[in-house]
Design an enzyme around this catalytic site. Sequence first.
Site, PDB file in Angstrom:
ATOM      1  N   HIS A 134      38.602 -16.431  -2.917  1.00  0.00           N
ATOM      2  CA  HIS A 134      37.613 -15.857  -2.197  1.00  0.00           C
ATOM      3  C   HIS A 134      37.126 -14.570  -3.086  1.00  0.00           C
ATOM      4  CE1 HIS A 134      40.701 -13.426  -0.518  1.00  0.00           C
ATOM      5  NE2 HIS A 134      39.870 -12.313  -0.379  1.00  0.00           N
ATOM      6  N   GLN A 188      34.172 -11.032  -3.471  1.00  0.00           N
ATOM      7  CA  GLN A 188      33.467 -10.144  -2.732  1.00  0.00           C
ATOM      8  C   GLN A 188      32.055  -9.754  -3.454  1.00  0.00           C
ATOM      9  OE1 GLN A 188      35.133  -6.757  -0.518  1.00  0.00           O
ATOM     10  NE2 GLN A 188      37.436  -7.531  -1.160  1.00  0.00           N
TER      11      GLN A 188
HETATM   12  P1  H2U Z   1      40.281  -8.842  -0.177  1.00  0.00           P
HETATM   13  O1  H2U Z   1      40.967  -9.968   0.068  1.00  0.00           O
HETATM   14  O2  H2U Z   1      39.682  -8.691  -1.530  1.00  0.00           O
HETATM   15  O3  H2U Z   1      40.776  -7.808   0.603  1.00  0.00           O
HETATM   16  O4  H2U Z   1      38.713  -9.541   0.494  1.00  0.00           O
HETATM   17  C1  H2U Z   1      38.979  -9.705   1.789  1.00  0.00           C
HETATM   18  C2  H2U Z   1      37.751  -9.224   2.734  1.00  0.00           C
HETATM   19  O5  H2U Z   1      37.679  -9.931   3.924  1.00  0.00           O
HETATM   20  C3  H2U Z   1      38.029  -7.755   3.033  1.00  0.00           C
HETATM   21  O6  H2U Z   1      37.010  -6.787   2.435  1.00  0.00           O
HETATM   22  C4  H2U Z   1      37.345  -8.932   4.982  1.00  0.00           C
HETATM   23  C5  H2U Z   1      38.281  -7.515   4.544  1.00  0.00           C
HETATM   24  O7  H2U Z   1      37.360  -6.726   5.164  1.00  0.00           O
HETATM   25  N1  H2U Z   1      37.506  -9.731   6.178  1.00  0.00           N
HETATM   26  C6  H2U Z   1      36.510 -10.010   6.976  1.00  0.00           C
HETATM   27  O8  H2U Z   1      35.314  -9.868   6.646  1.00  0.00           O
HETATM   28  N2  H2U Z   1      36.966 -10.615   8.234  1.00  0.00           N
HETATM   29  C7  H2U Z   1      38.094 -10.991   8.507  1.00  0.00           C
HETATM   30  O9  H2U Z   1      38.274 -11.588   9.710  1.00  0.00           O
HETATM   31  C8  H2U Z   1      39.463 -10.304   7.870  1.00  0.00           C
HETATM   32  C9  H2U Z   1      38.925  -9.700   6.613  1.00  0.00           C
END
Ligand code: H2U
Length: 351
Positions: free
Chosen positions: A168, A170
Amino acid sequence: MAPFQLADHPHRRWNPLTGEWLLVSPHRAKRPWQGQVEKAGGAARPAHDPACYLCPGNLRANGERNPAYASTYVFDNDFAALLPDTPSGAVEKGELLVAQAERGLCRVICFSPRHDLSLAEMSAEAILPVIDVWAAQTAELGALSFVNYVQVFENKGAVMGCSNPHPHGQLWASEHVPGEVAKELGAQRDHLARTGECLLCTYVAQELAAGERIVCANEHFVALVPFWAVWPFEAMVLPRAHAASLPALGTDARRGLADILQRLTARYDNLFETSFPYSMGWHQAPCDETDHPEWHLHAHFYPPLLRSATVKKFMVGYEMLGNPQRDITAETAAERLRAQAEVHYSLVGAR
Ligand code: H2U
Ligand code: ZN
């Protein structure tokens, strides 16, 4: 005394995109290394993990359920760093204490329904929808009146702060152009005004002619270790033809990009036979309703591994206080990446 050689003597290199210098100490790469050299290994992951908040059909932290998606999937970050409904405002206490409200939006992009893959193990055909979604999201968010820049990026690997091995990335869309992008904007603008040419069009042509820092290339895209690389196996991915943003890429260019991303990331993983951590992201023209003839689309890959699956580069000491420094030269790093196979090590024998 022997004449100055980039391969042998300490020197500074200039980054024309940011206007910053770095220190290169190639003689230190010859010193003996007695640290660990083991491979990282790591347990094989299942294709679907019931505990993963990114896998199809699973629950996220906010209680929403992901659909049974079959390719890519985009959702608003449940813990977004930027919010669209932030009130405008500013605080200024004299010249020195200055703050401004910042509006924006953050999204998460799942690259694949498969929990056990990464870009390195995905085919070019499977990477193409990721490029399409990066482009579509850039266009969609860039069209919002309060968004002036869309930063697409991926953190890969726990060492880079990635919270989940599910493939994934962002996307953070912001009101202001972020600092690194603002430096590159100024440099590209100055270069175009001074020379009448695009900085990165000229750079790509120069690197293709020299060859020594090219990792791989096709008709549309080039992956290279920039002359001014800071991270040991840093790379840039650029279109040969001038394009300002991901949405500006046509179908053929996107296919070319998918091919280059597959080949570069597979080489990365093959280097130390590990899932190679990095932060990567796209630098595209700001979407601020002005023309950006100076801007040449490119991705930066910043990977911290240096000598093995576990020995990393840290930005400490002189690098925090003076400027970045590296031992192996960009030319040596490119040579080592070129020497890698483009079939992922985990797939060797499986085909
Ligand atoms: P990273 O693996 O780069 O941390 O990105 C994952 C993102 O996913 C992180 O910014 C989001 C976190 O805030 N997230 C969600 O939006 N929903 C979730 O249920 C868990 C994590
Ligand atoms: Zn998953």
